[in-house]
Design a protein around this motif. Structure first.
Motif, PDB file in Angstrom:
ATOM      1  N   LEU A 145     -11.050  -0.320   6.105  1.00  0.00           N
ATOM      2  CA  LEU A 145      -9.921   0.581   5.911  1.00  0.00           C
ATOM      3  C   LEU A 145      -9.975   1.679   6.974  1.00  0.00           C
ATOM      4  O   LEU A 145     -10.990   2.365   7.114  1.00  0.00           O
ATOM      5  CB  LEU A 145      -9.991   1.200   4.514  1.00  0.00           C
ATOM      6  N   HIS A 174      -6.319   6.306   7.017  1.00  0.00           N
ATOM      7  CA  HIS A 174      -5.525   5.820   5.891  1.00  0.00           C
ATOM      8  C   HIS A 174      -5.464   6.877   4.787  1.00  0.00           C
ATOM      9  O   HIS A 174      -6.483   7.493   4.445  1.00  0.00           O
ATOM     10  CB  HIS A 174      -6.135   4.533   5.344  1.00  0.00           C
ATOM     11  N   GLU A 206       0.805  -1.216   0.000  1.00  0.00           N
ATOM     12  CA  GLU A 206       0.000   0.000   0.000  1.00  0.00           C
ATOM     13  C   GLU A 206       0.841   1.270   0.000  1.00  0.00           C
ATOM     14  O   GLU A 206       0.476   2.266  -0.640  1.00  0.00           O
ATOM     15  CB  GLU A 206      -0.963  -0.023   1.186  1.00  0.00           C
ATOM     16  N   GLU A 207       1.977   1.230   0.696  1.00  0.00           N
ATOM     17  CA  GLU A 207       2.782   2.455   0.761  1.00  0.00           C
ATOM     18  C   GLU A 207       3.452   2.777  -0.577  1.00  0.00           C
ATOM     19  O   GLU A 207       3.997   3.878  -0.756  1.00  0.00           O
ATOM     20  CB  GLU A 207       3.844   2.346   1.860  1.00  0.00           C
TER      21      GLU A 207
END
Length: 308
Positions: A254, A258, A229-230
């Motif tokens: 989520l 985020h 995700e990063e």
């Protein structure tokens, strides 16, 4: 023989719906529901979705593990005795819903619907470049991915498939294994429908994004663990990707903090691309329950070596 449902993330209403179908199919079934499993020795079949890690060790007479959905990665990631088979759900309705979701995402990108929603909000009348020419690549061309390719090709768009293993006589252009770059060079919409295995965890990462055509649009409807995700927002910021439609995440729900929520180039949906229908799924599980009792072959059994 007893059956236990272990799905702590599902609502009481959802569990009740499953219970009703099981009992309608077999009124005599010894059914226990987590966390109220009082007789673990009686449990020979478990029905799982996002179960507590390690709980399978608590059932000494376990003979069959059934996924509540089409995915089994939540099971394979945990301790599973080698001799115990695992089955999954196969439902044409799952394919129908998944394909419609992916086609929706592809067409939204092609016709820039999100751009026009923003223009609507700002009262902007902009007729320039109303379409983005697209070529669609699907990673993972099993039942779901194959249907996506068929439907998108039927709309007149170029399509390409990619998988881990070779396929003979596949109905669309297809690449596999170390042919990833050749595949990526042909597409600007990238759909992930890969099974989640040791080889595909983190498959959607910075290295892959840098190999994509500039401005590629990402759709991930497989599993959250496919995506690092990063790496996503930097890839969008640097132009490797133009945006993303995401239905699955490392942590669900989520978290409100985020960064995906704050980026207008990322569209988030709450894992709803394809929802298991209990009226279609429960009969498959009960059929395997009955087959196990009668020493008959199971349906929809996975290959543990492949992980799906």
């Amino acid at each position: 023989m007893g059956l236990a449902i272990i799905a702590p993330n599902k609502s009481t209403d959802e569990i009740d719906a499953w219970k009703d179908v099981f009992r309608e199919l077999n009124p005599d079934v010894n059914l226990q529901i987590y966390p109220h499993i009082d007789n673990k020795d009686a449990v020979e079949v478990v029905v799982l979705w996002q179960h507590p890690e390690g709980i399978l060790r608590e059932f000494p007479n376990l003979r069959l593990i059934c996924s509540m959905g089409s995915g089994v990665d939540h099971i394979m990631a945990d301790y599973v005795p080698e001799h115990i088979p695992i089955t999954r759900i196969v439902d044409p309705r799952l394919t129908f819903s998944m394909t419609n979701y992916v086609v929706m995402g592809i067409l939204n990108f092609h016709r820039q619907i999100l751009r026009y929603i923003r223009d609507n909000q700002s009262k902007t009348w902009d007729m320039s470049h109303p379409e983005i020419p697209i070529s669609v690549g699907v990673m993972g061309v099993g039942e779901l991915g194959g249907d996506v390719l068929d439907k998108v090709a039927g709309l007149g768009f170029p399509v390409v498939g990619y998988g881990n293993s070779p396929k003979s006589n596949f109905r669309h252009p297809y690449y596999h294994g170390n042919q990833l770059q050749e595949f990526l060079d042909q597409v600007n919409v990238l759909v992930c429908l890969l099974p989640l295995t040791e080889k595909t965890v983190g498959f959607l990462n910075r290295d892959l994004f840098e190999k994509c055509k500039k401005g590629t649009y990402l759709i991930n409807v497989a599993r959250g663990k496919h995506l690092i995700e990063e790496d996503l927002i930097p890839a969008i910021r640097e132009g490797s990707l133009s945006g993303a439609l995401l239905d699955v995440f490392q942590k669900e729900p989520l978290p409100a903090s985020h960064p995906f929520w704050e980026d207008e180039r990322i569209t988030v949906t709450p894992h709803i691309a394809s929802i298991t229908n209990h009226k279609a799924a429960a009969p498959q599980i009960m059929e395997n329950y009955n087959n196990l009792m009668a020493n008959k072959p199971l349906i929809n059994q996975i290959n543990k070596n492949q992980g799906y």
